[in-house]
Design a protein around this motif. Structure first.
Motif, PDB file in Angstrom:
ATOM      1  N   ARG A 125       0.812  -1.216   0.000  1.00  0.00           N
ATOM      2  CA  ARG A 125       0.000   0.000   0.000  1.00  0.00           C
ATOM      3  C   ARG A 125       0.845   1.266   0.000  1.00  0.00           C
ATOM      4  O   ARG A 125       0.559   2.212  -0.729  1.00  0.00           O
ATOM      5  N   TYR A 126       1.909   1.291   0.820  1.00  0.00           N
ATOM      6  CA  TYR A 126       2.588   2.561   1.069  1.00  0.00           C
ATOM      7  C   TYR A 126       3.867   2.801   0.262  1.00  0.00           C
ATOM      8  O   TYR A 126       4.243   3.953   0.057  1.00  0.00           O
ATOM      9  N   LEU A 127       4.537   1.762  -0.199  1.00  0.00           N
ATOM     10  CA  LEU A 127       5.726   2.020  -1.024  1.00  0.00           C
ATOM     11  C   LEU A 127       5.378   2.724  -2.348  1.00  0.00           C
ATOM     12  O   LEU A 127       6.143   3.582  -2.799  1.00  0.00           O
ATOM     13  N   PRO A 128       4.262   2.390  -2.971  1.00  0.00           N
ATOM     14  CA  PRO A 128       3.943   3.096  -4.219  1.00  0.00           C
ATOM     15  C   PRO A 128       3.553   4.568  -4.015  1.00  0.00           C
ATOM     16  O   PRO A 128       3.487   5.323  -4.991  1.00  0.00           O
ATOM     17  N   GLN A 129       3.293   4.957  -2.773  1.00  0.00           N
ATOM     18  CA  GLN A 129       2.901   6.341  -2.510  1.00  0.00           C
ATOM     19  C   GLN A 129       4.174   7.161  -2.260  1.00  0.00           C
ATOM     20  O   GLN A 129       4.630   7.319  -1.130  1.00  0.00           O
ATOM     21  N   LEU A 130       4.702   7.681  -3.331  1.00  0.00           N
ATOM     22  CA  LEU A 130       6.030   8.287  -3.310  1.00  0.00           C
ATOM     23  C   LEU A 130       6.082   9.619  -2.579  1.00  0.00           C
ATOM     24  O   LEU A 130       7.167  10.168  -2.371  1.00  0.00           O
ATOM     25  N   ASP A 131       4.943  10.137  -2.181  1.00  0.00           N
ATOM     26  CA  ASP A 131       4.926  11.405  -1.450  1.00  0.00           C
ATOM     27  C   ASP A 131       4.805  11.198   0.055  1.00  0.00           C
ATOM     28  O   ASP A 131       4.721  12.169   0.808  1.00  0.00           O
ATOM     29  N   GLY A 162      15.234  -1.169  -9.548  1.00  0.00           N
ATOM     30  CA  GLY A 162      14.112  -0.478 -10.170  1.00  0.00           C
ATOM     31  C   GLY A 162      12.775  -0.805  -9.551  1.00  0.00           C
ATOM     32  O   GLY A 162      11.731  -0.339 -10.029  1.00  0.00           O
ATOM     33  N   GLY A 163      12.793  -1.595  -8.464  1.00  0.00           N
ATOM     34  CA  GLY A 163      11.559  -2.014  -7.812  1.00  0.00           C
ATOM     35  C   GLY A 163      10.976  -0.940  -6.907  1.00  0.00           C
ATOM     36  O   GLY A 163      11.426   0.206  -6.872  1.00  0.00           O
ATOM     37  N   LEU A 164       9.972  -1.353  -6.130  1.00  0.00           N
ATOM     38  CA  LEU A 164       9.235  -0.398  -5.304  1.00  0.00           C
ATOM     39  C   LEU A 164      10.119   0.320  -4.298  1.00  0.00           C
ATOM     40  O   LEU A 164       9.947   1.516  -4.056  1.00  0.00           O
ATOM     41  N   TRP A 165      11.079  -0.394  -3.696  1.00  0.00           N
ATOM     42  CA  TRP A 165      11.938   0.250  -2.703  1.00  0.00           C
ATOM     43  C   TRP A 165      12.804   1.329  -3.352  1.00  0.00           C
ATOM     44  O   TRP A 165      12.893   2.448  -2.838  1.00  0.00           O
ATOM     45  N   GLN A 167      12.265   2.922  -6.160  1.00  0.00           N
ATOM     46  CA  GLN A 167      11.409   4.017  -6.605  1.00  0.00           C
ATOM     47  C   GLN A 167      11.050   4.942  -5.443  1.00  0.00           C
ATOM     48  O   GLN A 167      11.066   6.169  -5.588  1.00  0.00           O
ATOM     49  N   TRP A 168      10.743   4.333  -4.316  1.00  0.00           N
ATOM     50  CA  TRP A 168      10.334   5.129  -3.152  1.00  0.00           C
ATOM     51  C   TRP A 168      11.507   5.921  -2.588  1.00  0.00           C
ATOM     52  O   TRP A 168      11.385   7.111  -2.301  1.00  0.00           O
ATOM     53  N   THR A 169      12.664   5.280  -2.433  1.00  0.00           N
ATOM     54  CA  THR A 169      13.814   5.992  -1.869  1.00  0.00           C
ATOM     55  C   THR A 169      14.304   7.095  -2.807  1.00  0.00           C
ATOM     56  O   THR A 169      14.758   8.149  -2.353  1.00  0.00           O
ATOM     57  N   ASP A 170      14.206   6.870  -4.112  1.00  0.00           N
ATOM     58  CA  ASP A 170      14.632   7.898  -5.056  1.00  0.00           C
ATOM     59  C   ASP A 170      13.725   9.130  -4.996  1.00  0.00           C
ATOM     60  O   ASP A 170      14.171  10.246  -5.292  1.00  0.00           O
ATOM     61  N   ALA A 171      12.474   8.905  -4.613  1.00  0.00           N
ATOM     62  CA  ALA A 171      11.498   9.994  -4.652  1.00  0.00           C
ATOM     63  C   ALA A 171      11.313  10.710  -3.323  1.00  0.00           C
ATOM     64  O   ALA A 171      10.693  11.778  -3.278  1.00  0.00           O
ATOM     65  N   THR A 172      11.851  10.138  -2.241  1.00  0.00           N
ATOM     66  CA  THR A 172      11.581  10.699  -0.917  1.00  0.00           C
ATOM     67  C   THR A 172      12.873  11.147  -0.235  1.00  0.00           C
ATOM     68  O   THR A 172      13.970  10.935  -0.736  1.00  0.00           O
ATOM     69  N   SER A 173      12.690  11.719   0.959  1.00  0.00           N
ATOM     70  CA  SER A 173      13.827  12.178   1.758  1.00  0.00           C
ATOM     71  C   SER A 173      14.362  11.091   2.676  1.00  0.00           C
ATOM     72  O   SER A 173      15.171  11.366   3.569  1.00  0.00           O
ATOM     73  N   ASN A 174      13.894   9.869   2.482  1.00  0.00           N
ATOM     74  CA  ASN A 174      14.346   8.762   3.315  1.00  0.00           C
ATOM     75  C   ASN A 174      15.866   8.635   3.275  1.00  0.00           C
ATOM     76  O   ASN A 174      16.466   8.566   2.208  1.00  0.00           O
ATOM     77  N   ILE A 175      16.499   8.609   4.453  1.00  0.00           N
ATOM     78  CA  ILE A 175      17.963   8.603   4.503  1.00  0.00           C
ATOM     79  C   ILE A 175      18.547   7.195   4.567  1.00  0.00           C
ATOM     80  O   ILE A 175      19.747   7.015   4.411  1.00  0.00           O
ATOM     81  N   VAL A 176      17.722   6.186   4.799  1.00  0.00           N
ATOM     82  CA  VAL A 176      18.206   4.802   4.858  1.00  0.00           C
ATOM     83  C   VAL A 176      18.028   4.179   3.486  1.00  0.00           C
ATOM     84  O   VAL A 176      16.922   3.844   3.072  1.00  0.00           O
ATOM     85  N   ARG A 177      19.116   4.058   2.753  1.00  0.00           N
ATOM     86  CA  ARG A 177      19.045   3.472   1.416  1.00  0.00           C
ATOM     87  C   ARG A 177      19.036   1.947   1.458  1.00  0.00           C
ATOM     88  O   ARG A 177      18.446   1.303   0.597  1.00  0.00           O
ATOM     89  N   ASP A 178      19.719   1.380   2.453  1.00  0.00           N
ATOM     90  CA  ASP A 178      19.804  -0.073   2.576  1.00  0.00           C
ATOM     91  C   ASP A 178      19.037  -0.507   3.817  1.00  0.00           C
ATOM     92  O   ASP A 178      19.500  -0.287   4.943  1.00  0.00           O
ATOM     93  N   PRO A 179      17.871  -1.132   3.666  1.00  0.00           N
ATOM     94  CA  PRO A 179      17.086  -1.541   4.841  1.00  0.00           C
ATOM     95  C   PRO A 179      17.781  -2.591   5.696  1.00  0.00           C
ATOM     96  O   PRO A 179      17.384  -2.810   6.841  1.00  0.00           O
ATOM     97  N   GLN A 180      18.809  -3.248   5.144  1.00  0.00           N
ATOM     98  CA  GLN A 180      19.565  -4.198   5.957  1.00  0.00           C
ATOM     99  C   GLN A 180      20.234  -3.482   7.132  1.00  0.00           C
ATOM    100  O   GLN A 180      20.426  -4.077   8.190  1.00  0.00           O
ATOM    101  N   GLU A 181      20.583  -2.224   6.948  1.00  0.00           N
ATOM    102  CA  GLU A 181      21.182  -1.451   8.036  1.00  0.00           C
ATOM    103  C   GLU A 181      20.194  -1.301   9.193  1.00  0.00           C
ATOM    104  O   GLU A 181      20.550  -1.479  10.355  1.00  0.00           O
ATOM    105  N   TYR A 182      18.965  -0.955   8.857  1.00  0.00           N
ATOM    106  CA  TYR A 182      17.957  -0.739   9.904  1.00  0.00           C
ATOM    107  C   TYR A 182      17.450  -2.052  10.476  1.00  0.00           C
ATOM    108  O   TYR A 182      16.914  -2.082  11.582  1.00  0.00           O
ATOM    109  N   ARG A 183      17.650  -3.137   9.736  1.00  0.00           N
ATOM    110  CA  ARG A 183      17.225  -4.439  10.256  1.00  0.00           C
ATOM    111  C   ARG A 183      17.914  -4.758  11.585  1.00  0.00           C
ATOM    112  O   ARG A 183      17.356  -5.449  12.433  1.00  0.00           O
TER     113      ARG A 183
END
Length: 207
Positions: A125-131, A162-165, A167-183
């Motif tokens: 639901r939320y990854l495609p919502q790039l805003d 090129g997947g949802l993650w 696309q979302w990180t490229d479009a937002t201010s999210n600072i964690v590019r690799d979710p393995q870090e936050y895991r």
């Protein structure tokens, strides 16, 4: 939604379970900064609260605001109340803001494919919502944790080039590019939750 300021029943539960020792603020990432006697005391008090609260009272807390819901989700995971799984999933999906971390930890600690399904529903639901920058990072890191537990690869479709993650990180201010870090944070919080659940189980056997 119920509001403690106008609901005496909810206010009583807030006073008993949410605000003692500023519990709602110390659950989550803040718990990882506790050590020694302070950590032990916090765990014992959390476990005691999880044993005292009833199913009906948990249901009322889940009708309150984010503080009440956050506390309730932790009390649920400590006591292993998997009957609240679908409710947790509903709240995560409808979170509408960055308040879903506690729901993710509850589902991650339950640790079944049904819990992974609920996390995937959130990501779908939320990854495609790039805003929107809500709990997408926390949720994907939770799915990585569940993949490790269940020996699955459900996160891979989100992480494909090129997947949802991406696309979302490229479009937002999210600072964690690799979710393995936050895991790693998710793993630590799940470990803390599991420790509390084990303490709860030991205390229950003594009653």
């Amino acid at each position: 939604m119920r509001y403690a300021s106008t609901d005496p029943e909810l206010m009583d539960l807030v006073r008993r379970f949410v605000t003692p020792g500023r519990r709602y603020l110390r659950l989550g990432g803040s718990s990882l900064r506790l050590s020694g006697p302070e950590r032990d005391l916090f765990m014992r008090e959390l476990v005691q609260a999880a044993g005292e609260i009833t199913l009906a009272e948990l249901g009322i807390l889940f009708e309150g605001g984010w503080r009440e819901r956050k506390t309730a989700s932790w009390l649920v995971v400590v006591a292993g109340r998997t009957e609240f799984r679908s409710r947790i999933g509903e709240l995560l999906l409808a979170s509408g803001g960055p308040y879903g971390g506690s729901y993710c930890i509850t589902l991650a600690t339950f640790g079944t494919s049904a819990d992974a399904d609920l996390v995937c529903s959130y990501l779908d639901r939320y990854l495609p919502q790039l805003d929107l920058v809500y709990d997408q990072t926390f949720a994907l890191s939770t799915l990585l944790h569940l993949d490790a537990v269940l020996r699955t690869e459900r996160a891979s479709r989100y992480l494909a080039p090129g997947g949802l993650w991406q696309q979302w990180t490229d479009a937002t201010s999210n600072i964690v590019r690799d979710p393995q870090e936050y895991r790693q944070v998710v793993d630590q919080l799940c470990f803390f939750a599991s420790e509390c659940a084990e303490l709860f189980a030991r205390m229950e056997t003594r009653r």
